[in-house]
Structure formats: C-alpha cells, structure tokens
Design a protein around this motif. Sequence first.
Motif, PDB file in Angstrom:
ATOM      1  N   ASN A   1       0.840  -1.198   0.000  1.00 55.21           N
ATOM      2  CA  ASN A   1       0.000   0.000   0.000  1.00 55.21           C
ATOM      3  C   ASN A   1       0.876   1.249   0.000  1.00 55.21           C
ATOM      4  OD1 ASN A   1      -2.463  -1.426   0.065  1.00 55.21           O
ATOM      5  ND2 ASN A   1      -2.240  -1.752   2.257  1.00 55.21           N
ATOM      6  N   ILE A   2       0.295   2.375  -0.389  1.00 58.73           N
ATOM      7  CA  ILE A   2       1.043   3.626  -0.471  1.00 58.73           C
ATOM      8  C   ILE A   2       0.527   4.616   0.566  1.00 58.73           C
ATOM      9  CG2 ILE A   2       1.792   5.528  -1.965  1.00 58.73           C
ATOM     10  CD1 ILE A   2       2.804   2.786  -2.887  1.00 58.73           C
ATOM     11  N   SER A   3       1.438   5.099   1.410  1.00 63.02           N
ATOM     12  CA  SER A   3       1.119   6.086   2.443  1.00 63.02           C
ATOM     13  C   SER A   3       1.819   7.407   2.088  1.00 63.02           C
ATOM     14  CB  SER A   3       1.552   5.557   3.815  1.00 63.02           C
ATOM     15  OG  SER A   3       1.283   6.482   4.835  1.00 63.02           O
ATOM     16  N   TRP A   4       2.432   8.059   3.057  1.00 58.54           N
ATOM     17  CA  TRP A   4       3.141   9.328   2.840  1.00 58.54           C
ATOM     18  C   TRP A   4       4.157   9.498   3.949  1.00 58.54           C
ATOM     19  CZ3 TRP A   4       1.054  14.839   4.059  1.00 58.54           C
ATOM     20  CH2 TRP A   4       1.815  15.803   3.398  1.00 58.54           C
TER      21      TRP A   4
ATOM     22  N   LYS B   1       0.477 -16.240   5.864  1.00 57.48           N
ATOM     23  CA  LYS B   1       0.141 -16.649   4.496  1.00 57.48           C
ATOM     24  C   LYS B   1       0.320 -15.540   3.473  1.00 57.48           C
ATOM     25  CE  LYS B   1      -3.127 -20.177   5.949  1.00 57.48           C
ATOM     26  NZ  LYS B   1      -4.530 -20.646   5.903  1.00 57.48           N
ATOM     27  N   VAL B   2       0.234 -14.276   3.910  1.00 61.10           N
ATOM     28  CA  VAL B   2       0.359 -13.118   3.012  1.00 61.10           C
ATOM     29  C   VAL B   2       1.194 -12.062   3.721  1.00 61.10           C
ATOM     30  CG1 VAL B   2      -0.893 -11.310   1.746  1.00 61.10           C
ATOM     31  CG2 VAL B   2      -1.920 -13.589   1.992  1.00 61.10           C
ATOM     32  N   ARG B   3       2.082 -11.420   2.978  1.00 63.04           N
ATOM     33  CA  ARG B   3       2.838 -10.284   3.513  1.00 63.04           C
ATOM     34  C   ARG B   3       2.144  -8.988   3.145  1.00 63.04           C
ATOM     35  NH1 ARG B   3       7.963  -8.954   1.606  1.00 63.04           N
ATOM     36  NH2 ARG B   3       7.479  -9.851  -0.427  1.00 63.04           N
ATOM     37  N   VAL B   4       2.186  -8.002   4.044  1.00 60.45           N
ATOM     38  CA  VAL B   4       1.629  -6.676   3.762  1.00 60.45           C
ATOM     39  C   VAL B   4       2.644  -5.628   4.196  1.00 60.45           C
ATOM     40  CG1 VAL B   4      -0.279  -5.071   4.094  1.00 60.45           C
ATOM     41  CG2 VAL B   4      -0.704  -7.553   4.185  1.00 60.45           C
ATOM     42  N   ASN B   5       3.051  -4.787   3.269  1.00 67.38           N
ATOM     43  CA  ASN B   5       3.963  -3.688   3.561  1.00 67.38           C
ATOM     44  C   ASN B   5       3.403  -2.393   2.995  1.00 67.38           C
ATOM     45  OD1 ASN B   5       6.438  -4.908   4.880  1.00 67.38           O
ATOM     46  ND2 ASN B   5       6.274  -6.203   3.066  1.00 67.38           N
ATOM     47  N   CYS B   6       4.071  -1.303   3.315  1.00 68.50           N
ATOM     48  CA  CYS B   6       3.597   0.017   2.913  1.00 68.50           C
ATOM     49  C   CYS B   6       4.802   0.865   2.500  1.00 68.50           C
ATOM     50  CB  CYS B   6       2.861   0.639   4.101  1.00 68.50           C
ATOM     51  SG  CYS B   6       1.941   2.121   3.725  1.00 68.50           S
ATOM     52  N   ILE B   7       4.638   1.632   1.456  1.00 64.70           N
ATOM     53  CA  ILE B   7       5.661   2.591   1.022  1.00 64.70           C
ATOM     54  C   ILE B   7       5.192   3.988   1.402  1.00 64.70           C
ATOM     55  CG2 ILE B   7       6.809   3.605  -0.986  1.00 64.70           C
ATOM     56  CD1 ILE B   7       6.586   0.858  -2.338  1.00 64.70           C
ATOM     57  N   ALA B   8       6.091   4.765   1.977  1.00 67.28           N
ATOM     58  CA  ALA B   8       5.786   6.144   2.366  1.00 67.28           C
ATOM     59  C   ALA B   8       6.641   7.095   1.527  1.00 67.28           C
ATOM     60  CB  ALA B   8       6.046   6.353   3.851  1.00 67.28           C
ATOM     61  N   PRO B   9       6.135   7.519   0.362  1.00 69.65           N
ATOM     62  CA  PRO B   9       6.921   8.399  -0.505  1.00 69.65           C
ATOM     63  C   PRO B   9       7.108   9.784   0.106  1.00 69.65           C
ATOM     64  CG  PRO B   9       5.093   7.386  -1.700  1.00 69.65           C
ATOM     65  CD  PRO B   9       4.856   7.166  -0.242  1.00 69.65           C
ATOM     66  N   GLY B  10       8.228  10.393  -0.241  1.00 65.78           N
ATOM     67  CA  GLY B  10       8.434  11.801   0.056  1.00 65.78           C
ATOM     68  C   GLY B  10       7.872  12.626  -1.088  1.00 65.78           C
ATOM     69  N   TRP B  11       8.545  13.721  -1.422  1.00 62.42           N
ATOM     70  CA  TRP B  11       8.082  14.583  -2.512  1.00 62.42           C
ATOM     71  C   TRP B  11       8.419  13.934  -3.845  1.00 62.42           C
ATOM     72  CZ3 TRP B  11       4.688  17.935  -1.161  1.00 62.42           C
ATOM     73  CH2 TRP B  11       4.741  18.536   0.099  1.00 62.42           C
ATOM     74  N   ILE B  12       7.381  13.466  -4.532  1.00 60.72           N
ATOM     75  CA  ILE B  12       7.540  12.789  -5.819  1.00 60.72           C
ATOM     76  C   ILE B  12       7.054  13.735  -6.918  1.00 60.72           C
ATOM     77  CG2 ILE B  12       6.951  10.762  -7.195  1.00 60.72           C
ATOM     78  CD1 ILE B  12       8.619  10.218  -4.605  1.00 60.72           C
ATOM     79  N   GLN B  13       7.828  13.831  -7.976  1.00 60.20           N
ATOM     80  CA  GLN B  13       7.494  14.784  -9.034  1.00 60.20           C
ATOM     81  C   GLN B  13       6.423  14.210  -9.969  1.00 60.20           C
ATOM     82  OE1 GLN B  13      10.838  16.524 -11.170  1.00 60.20           O
ATOM     83  NE2 GLN B  13       9.946  18.498 -10.706  1.00 60.20           N
ATOM     84  N   THR B  14       5.205  14.205  -9.467  1.00 58.12           N
ATOM     85  CA  THR B  14       4.039  13.820 -10.262  1.00 58.12           C
ATOM     86  C   THR B  14       3.624  15.038 -11.096  1.00 58.12           C
ATOM     87  OG1 THR B  14       2.601  14.498  -8.451  1.00 58.12           O
ATOM     88  CG2 THR B  14       3.284  12.174  -8.497  1.00 58.12           C
TER      89      THR B  14
END
Length: 197
Positions: free
Chosen positions: A88-91, A127-140
């Motif tokens: 999942n994507i956080s911040w 049975k399932v792994r769950v992790n999260c990415i916390a992006p910084g300032w991404i140039q969208t």
Amino acid sequence: MAITANLSQTDEQDRLVREAFAWRNRVDVWINAAGADVLTGNGKELSFEDKLDLLWRVDVVGTIRISREVAERMTHQRDNTALPSIINISWDQVESGMEGDSGQYFCATKAAIAAFSKSLAKTVGPKVRVNCIAPGWIQTAWGQTASPEWDKRAKSESILKRWGSVRDIANAALFLADPQSEFINAHVLPVNGGRND
C-alpha cells in the motif's frame, strides 16, 4: 491486461478484484497505488470537506476494502510459489504532520493506510505479507508544475536535495514484492532520499 474501475464506488472495487483474480486464477503481488487527485484539474476546485470525503472514499476505504478481499483470496492460493504480497502507499509526513489544508487531509488519510497495513499484516500472516511505502516529494503532475517556492521546499526536505521520481517508488515496490524480501513484513518504508527536518 488492463482493468479500469472507479475506486470511489464499492461495487467497482469488488469488480476490479474479481476480474483481476479471474485473469489467471491467482494474484501474487497487489499494489494499491491509486489516489484521488485533489491538487490538479477539477479536484483542485473542491472544498476542504469534499476533498477529504473523496480522499477518504478512494484512498482509505478503497485501499482497506480491496486489500481485505485480495488478502482473503491470496490465503487460499495453494502452491509452492513465492509468498503473496500486498503493498500500500502512504506518505512520509504522516508522523510529523504538515501545515495547511493539504497537510491535514493527506496526513489523516495516509496515516490511516499505514496503520491499516500493519494491522492487516498481523491478521493475514504468515500466508500473506503486507507492507507500505511512504513516498516523500515525488514529481508527479503537480510537482512538475510546482511553484519555485514548492520546488525549493521539496528539494530542501530531502537529504539528497532532489524530488523523487515515479521510478524511485516503482523500484521500492519491486524490492518489497521480490521473494528475496520475504522476511520484510508489516513495514512502512520511507522513500524520500532521507528526510531533512
């Protein structure tokens, strides 16, 4: 194969999951990276309350409902392939907070995603792994047209003195999804060049 869905609608969330699993009768890696755009286009003109409502429905409720259904289906996949993974994507600013309207609604919604991800990992492991990415300032799209002040701020808040790229986030997701990362679970990974605050 591409499947489109309006993630603000629960029936569309359910259809997306059904169709994704129907394709090959299994899913090994699921990444929830969708988010409502409230910074550019029509979303920019919404009131604070409407932005918060949209972000809550898409980013939080969508991520939670989809992740729970995907994890349930993954737990019933029977074979010797790699352990299924949800990302999942956080911040990266959810712990420190940020001033202003956007800080308030993004911190609230993205913190919910990070907390949920850790809880889901404890629920569906081993049975399932769950992790999260916390992006910084991404140039969208927003970052590409940011004012000089925001450009300077984004670069100054990273030790590496640059914006992050979409590729930086994709590479982090590839790392977390890889079977060689199988012992990383219930983790929130900052991808921000190192916070400089």
